[in-house]
Design an enzyme around this catalytic site. Sequence first.
Site, mmCIF file in Angstrom:
data_model
loop_
_atom_site.group_PDB
_atom_site.id
_atom_site.type_symbol
_atom_site.label_atom_id
_atom_site.label_comp_id
_atom_site.label_asym_id
_atom_site.label_seq_id
_atom_site.Cartn_x
_atom_site.Cartn_y
_atom_site.Cartn_z
ATOM 1 N N HIS A 1 0.855 -1.134 -0.036
ATOM 2 C CA HIS A 1 -0.144 0.020 -0.093
ATOM 3 C C HIS A 1 0.796 1.228 0.026
ATOM 4 C CE1 HIS A 1 -4.185 -1.642 0.559
ATOM 5 N NE2 HIS A 1 -3.592 -2.462 0.098
ATOM 6 N N SER A 19 -0.021 -1.288 -6.245
ATOM 7 C CA SER A 19 0.141 -2.529 -7.088
ATOM 8 C C SER A 19 1.024 -2.280 -8.458
ATOM 9 C CB SER A 19 -1.094 -3.179 -7.476
ATOM 10 O OG SER A 19 -1.868 -3.406 -6.170
ATOM 11 N N LYS A 50 -14.367 -8.046 -8.597
ATOM 12 C CA LYS A 50 -13.535 -9.001 -9.391
ATOM 13 C C LYS A 50 -12.864 -10.000 -8.493
ATOM 14 C CE LYS A 50 -10.616 -8.699 -13.237
ATOM 15 N NZ LYS A 50 -10.209 -7.812 -14.539
ATOM 16 N N ASP A 51 -12.389 -9.851 -7.405
ATOM 17 C CA ASP A 51 -11.867 -10.641 -6.244
ATOM 18 C C ASP A 51 -12.906 -11.663 -5.930
ATOM 19 O OD1 ASP A 51 -9.333 -9.663 -6.634
ATOM 20 O OD2 ASP A 51 -9.377 -8.712 -4.587
ATOM 21 N N GLU A 80 5.152 -34.205 -0.069
ATOM 22 C CA GLU A 80 3.866 -33.676 -0.534
ATOM 23 C C GLU A 80 4.276 -33.052 -2.138
ATOM 24 O OE1 GLU A 80 1.382 -35.070 0.907
ATOM 25 O OE2 GLU A 80 0.236 -33.461 1.670
#
Lengths: 423, 259
Positions: free
Chosen positions: A217, A221, A245-246, A289
């Site tokens: 922040h 971005s 959108k998320d 894994e």
Amino acid sequence: MAIGLHQSDFKNPVVRWIDSRLPVFTMMQKEYGTFPTPRNFNYFWNFGALAMVNLLIMIATGVFLSMHYTAHTAYAFDSVERIMRDVNYGWLLRYVHMNGASMFFIVVYIHIWRGLWYGSYKAPREILWILGVVIFLLMMATAFMGYVLPWGQMSFWGATVITNLFSAIPVFGESIVVWLWGGFSVDNPTLNRFFSLHYLLPFVIVGVVFLHVAALHITGSNNPLGIDPKGPQDTLPFHPYYTIKDSVGLIVYFAFFAFLVFFIPNYLGHPDNYIPANPLVTPAHIVPEWYFLPFYAVLRAVPDKLGGVVLMFGSIAILFILPWLDTSPVRSMRFRPVAKWFLVLWGINFCVLTWVGAKPAEGVYVTIARFATAYYFAYFLVILPLLGRLERPLALPESIAKPVLRGGGPLLAGAAAKPMEKA
Amino acid sequence: MMSRFRNLVGALVLGAAAALSPAPAKAAGAAIAFPDYRFTFDGLFGTFDRGQLQRGFQVYKEVCAACHAMRQLSYRNLLEIGLTEAQVRNIAAQFEVTDGPNDQGEMFQRPARLSDRFRSPFANEQAARAANNGAYPPDLSVMVKARKDGADYVRALLIGYQDPPAGFALMDGMNYNAYFPGHQIAMPNVLNPGQVEFADGTEATVETMARDVTAFLAWAAEPELEQRRAMGVRIILFLIVLGGLTYAVKRKIWADVKH
């Protein structure tokens, strides 16, 4: 800032009363409401939010699982089975937690790939990137210790193999391993401390995630064009554009997650982990894994033990200095006609490492693992530094808004401010 | 420690080699193809056949339970395979379990109740080995989850007893099984035609007994399977609807933004 009450813009008296004393509402509004976000995100930009949700799911299910789990070699396996059978929706909690680990790595691998493709690690986002690598390392440690807790055969033997890696450290190696184990083999003290750390580390991750988001922040971005927003015409408020959108991405993510949990819950696991741990019987085939397989492949590609361990840790450590290895000023691979093919190859190479990590370390697989390991490092250490000098990047667009609007200017500000007015 | 690690890595590599190499290495853990049987619970939406589970339990109780424990199960769990409470109480009462200490400080025997775990045939692993020529009959509670393609494997194993091929060196006390890794298994063939008498008139061939007891073991390993799948269908349908709505809202919000 002057001492005194915060000048809150909120109308609701209760909110205003709190906000003027502790401006959390103002902060949320600033960071998640009006936060100016590049307008051109694609769906790759969902994955940070997805990782955050995944972390919260892991903590929530984990807290409830730990209420029923017994961290003792004699009871751990049975206590997990008791969760599966007798705890109300215990099977759901456990399968969500178990598959949630795989989902977390899927999400984070895509998130990291996004960073590599669009050059999100470059100035001024170096610290943001480094914090991300720290989170990734903490996740790996947490996942590894979590896999030990059910105390099945793979739990025990995986713990034995991985803790033994530390014995490669010269001089102190063997003492360190005994110290890690709390004894002379993987046993009850080991299980106890792994449980304690498995509960602790996720909260450390939360702390580093907070710093990761705080750093984000400050710089803002990155975006698919990799150029900085030049003004308000290039950005949109985070809410409602990116919250919605998320949300779309989140539902696709939940559907995929649900398919794993409800229909193939053991598909990504190993059947041997339903055999109680037995120090006297080594499984025919010890594999970690799936999300550790690329690094396991690097470990086994080197004939020397210490060398293998160093390269394996190096394969992650190298990410810390990536911002300085990539010398090109251009962030997004969209404008790097040569580098993008090397990165595509790196991505394929990473998948090859995953595949070969599950194969026996013999014959042609060793050769493949060596070539793949060599390319993994060559990309960072040779190709990126050279391309920064040799590659001629494509012309960057003037601004984010320009290519989208085809010459348009700041017309959009009105639409952005009142998104739903016409609806 | 170094040598310990080397041994470990060596064992790992050898084991891995044996497990995955395509043709030879029949000795230790070579992959053997076994028939793919269509169980009612196969696929994404399969469910258990209650009658089959009850027959399977009967086979377990009358044959397998002589050596194999299922300590994760309680008698009350049998209510889930369609037996009535009276039937399950009767089944439980056939077994004596140790309880106590009583007010004299002594342990005592009593008939099992619904809440008791399945009684194990042996007191401990040593007793089990002593009674079985040194071999340990594993607990079957999660056996189907503990083997690759568990149900197909278990069924194949139970019908896989044959005469060894000519020249096969069978060790003393071992039995030849077409589907067991390495083909030498300490467990003898226990299923013979007519071994049990099914109340529902199903003919007790080796095939049906193997199939039914495998189904019972699959249920025992994943008793939540039907509830899980039913819940999954509802949740995924819900998410499809919610996803469609969310996407529509997203389109609406973004309608004015050129991108």
